[in-house]
Design a protein around this motif. Structure first.
Motif, PDB file in Angstrom:
ATOM      1  N   PRO A 138     -16.630 -42.735  64.074  1.00  0.00           N
ATOM      2  CA  PRO A 138     -15.651 -43.023  65.129  1.00  0.00           C
ATOM      3  C   PRO A 138     -16.004 -44.299  65.880  1.00  0.00           C
ATOM      4  N   ASN A 139     -14.977 -44.964  66.426  1.00  0.00           N
ATOM      5  CA  ASN A 139     -15.195 -46.147  67.238  1.00  0.00           C
ATOM      6  C   ASN A 139     -15.829 -45.776  68.577  1.00  0.00           C
ATOM      7  N   GLN A 140     -16.208 -46.780  69.324  1.00  0.00           N
ATOM      8  CA  GLN A 140     -16.853 -46.552  70.616  1.00  0.00           C
ATOM      9  C   GLN A 140     -15.971 -45.680  71.517  1.00  0.00           C
ATOM     10  N   GLY A 141     -16.553 -44.614  72.053  1.00  0.00           N
ATOM     11  CA  GLY A 141     -15.837 -43.709  72.942  1.00  0.00           C
ATOM     12  C   GLY A 141     -15.034 -42.633  72.252  1.00  0.00           C
ATOM     13  N   GLU A 142     -14.900 -42.674  70.938  1.00  0.00           N
ATOM     14  CA  GLU A 142     -14.160 -41.656  70.199  1.00  0.00           C
ATOM     15  C   GLU A 142     -15.081 -40.501  69.792  1.00  0.00           C
ATOM     16  N   VAL A 143     -14.471 -39.350  69.556  1.00  0.00           N
ATOM     17  CA  VAL A 143     -15.194 -38.165  69.104  1.00  0.00           C
ATOM     18  C   VAL A 143     -14.518 -37.620  67.852  1.00  0.00           C
ATOM     19  N   LEU A 144     -15.302 -37.345  66.837  1.00  0.00           N
ATOM     20  CA  LEU A 144     -14.803 -36.700  65.625  1.00  0.00           C
ATOM     21  C   LEU A 144     -15.345 -35.281  65.570  1.00  0.00           C
ATOM     22  N   SER A 145     -14.438 -34.311  65.524  1.00  0.00           N
ATOM     23  CA  SER A 145     -14.817 -32.905  65.403  1.00  0.00           C
ATOM     24  C   SER A 145     -14.579 -32.444  63.968  1.00  0.00           C
ATOM     25  N   ASP A 146     -15.583 -31.792  63.388  1.00  0.00           N
ATOM     26  CA  ASP A 146     -15.484 -31.270  62.025  1.00  0.00           C
ATOM     27  C   ASP A 146     -15.872 -29.790  62.065  1.00  0.00           C
ATOM     28  N   THR A 147     -14.869 -28.913  61.946  1.00  0.00           N
ATOM     29  CA  THR A 147     -15.089 -27.467  61.956  1.00  0.00           C
ATOM     30  C   THR A 147     -14.931 -26.946  60.535  1.00  0.00           C
ATOM     31  N   GLU A 148     -15.943 -26.231  60.031  1.00  0.00           N
ATOM     32  CA  GLU A 148     -15.923 -25.766  58.648  1.00  0.00           C
ATOM     33  C   GLU A 148     -16.216 -24.275  58.567  1.00  0.00           C
ATOM     34  N   ILE A 149     -15.548 -23.623  57.636  1.00  0.00           N
ATOM     35  CA  ILE A 149     -15.864 -22.253  57.273  1.00  0.00           C
ATOM     36  C   ILE A 149     -16.175 -22.262  55.780  1.00  0.00           C
ATOM     37  N   GLU A 150     -17.245 -21.571  55.388  1.00  0.00           N
ATOM     38  CA  GLU A 150     -17.743 -21.743  54.027  1.00  0.00           C
ATOM     39  C   GLU A 150     -18.313 -20.439  53.475  1.00  0.00           C
ATOM     40  N   TRP A 151     -18.010 -20.188  52.197  1.00  0.00           N
ATOM     41  CA  TRP A 151     -18.545 -19.048  51.478  1.00  0.00           C
ATOM     42  C   TRP A 151     -19.231 -19.548  50.209  1.00  0.00           C
ATOM     43  N   SER A 152     -20.415 -19.023  49.937  1.00  0.00           N
ATOM     44  CA  SER A 152     -21.152 -19.439  48.745  1.00  0.00           C
ATOM     45  C   SER A 152     -21.706 -18.229  48.015  1.00  0.00           C
TER      46      SER A 152
END
Length: 259
Positions: free
Chosen positions: A32-46
């Motif tokens: 992300p650029n300055q001041g930006e926030v990237l949210s990454d929410t994951e659900i996972e089954w293995s």
């Protein structure tokens, strides 16, 4: 932001904003650029199945936030919870609250069409809180597992949304006398379309210590842009061969939001 609020935000944004997107923020080379926030929410089954052993199944939910300190330098933090649900897991943990944490930083540098990224991270969890005080009669230490992680990537922008790239990672515990280093090499292509982003390639995991284990995986991800700042996606990997597990696969879904 919790999962409920994130889903409500996603739904509201879908109604108000068109599906056109300004930037592809789904690839591993994106920061992300300055001041930006990237949210990454994951659900996972293995599911992993070793020879002559029962299958081991895991089900986890994770959230990672990446904040741009500058346009090329970001810090991130994440938390993961591994559940102990019946049928979806092997019920190998002590309860439903099995947390792991990570923090780190990443730096991007580009020269003409050449894209690079380096990152350093720290990962930790408390084994006793996951499996209890004893496992098969062996007492579990009450300390925390601590691990350092290093990552380096290089890609080349071919234009028309096509970026072939390679990634190298290594991680190793920092508080063990006999430290094993796990290595991983990935080579693939990231493709940006109008409403989609596709990513896929081959990943080779190996350890040059003790039994010198290795595994080769086919790995892929597909994301759909609901708006210019929200993407929904799925990801998976499948082991093609190796020296350890006979069968190994992962299935997951993710929500990525750029603020």
């Amino acid at each position: 932001m919790n999962i409920k609020n994130m889903l409500l935000t996603t739904a509201a944004a879908t109604l108000m904003v068109s599906a056109a997107h300004a930037r592809d923020f789904t690839g591993s080379l994106f920061l992300p650029n300055q001041g930006e926030v990237l949210s990454d929410t994951e659900i996972e089954w293995s599911r992993s199945k070793a020879r002559h052993q029962d299958a081991e199944k895991n089900f986890a939910l994770s959230e990672e936030l990446t904040y741009g300190l500058t346009d090329n330098f970001s810090v991130y933090g994440g938390v993961l919870n591994a559940f102990n649900f019946d049928r979806l897991t092997s019920r190998q943990y002590n309860n439903e609250h099995n947390f792991a944490y990570e923090v780190g930083a990443k730096y991007n540098y580009s020269y003409d069409n050449i894209l690079t990224q380096v990152g350093l991270g720290y990962f930790t969890f408390q084994p006793r809180s996951w499996v209890g005080h004893y496992v098969n009669g062996v007492k579990i230490d009450d300390g925390w597992y601590k691990e350092l992680q290093f990552e380096a990537q290089i890609g080349y922008d071919l234009g028309n949304g096509v970026v072939p790239y390679a990634m190298f990672t290594l991680d190793s515990p920092i508080d063990q006398s006999d430290r094993v280093i796990d290595y991983s090499v990935f080579g693939g292509v990231h493709k940006t379309l109008n409403k989609w982003a596709l990513d896929g390639g081959l990943r080779y995991d190996f350890v040059t210590h003790g039994n010198n284990t290795n595994q080769l995986y086919l790995q892929g991800e597909a994301d759909y842009f609901l708006t210019d700042s929200v993407a929904l996606g799925v990801h998976a990997d499948y082991m093609l061969g190796g020296s350890t597990y006979q069968h190994d696969m992962t299935l997951g879904a993710q929500v990525k939001v750029l603020f």
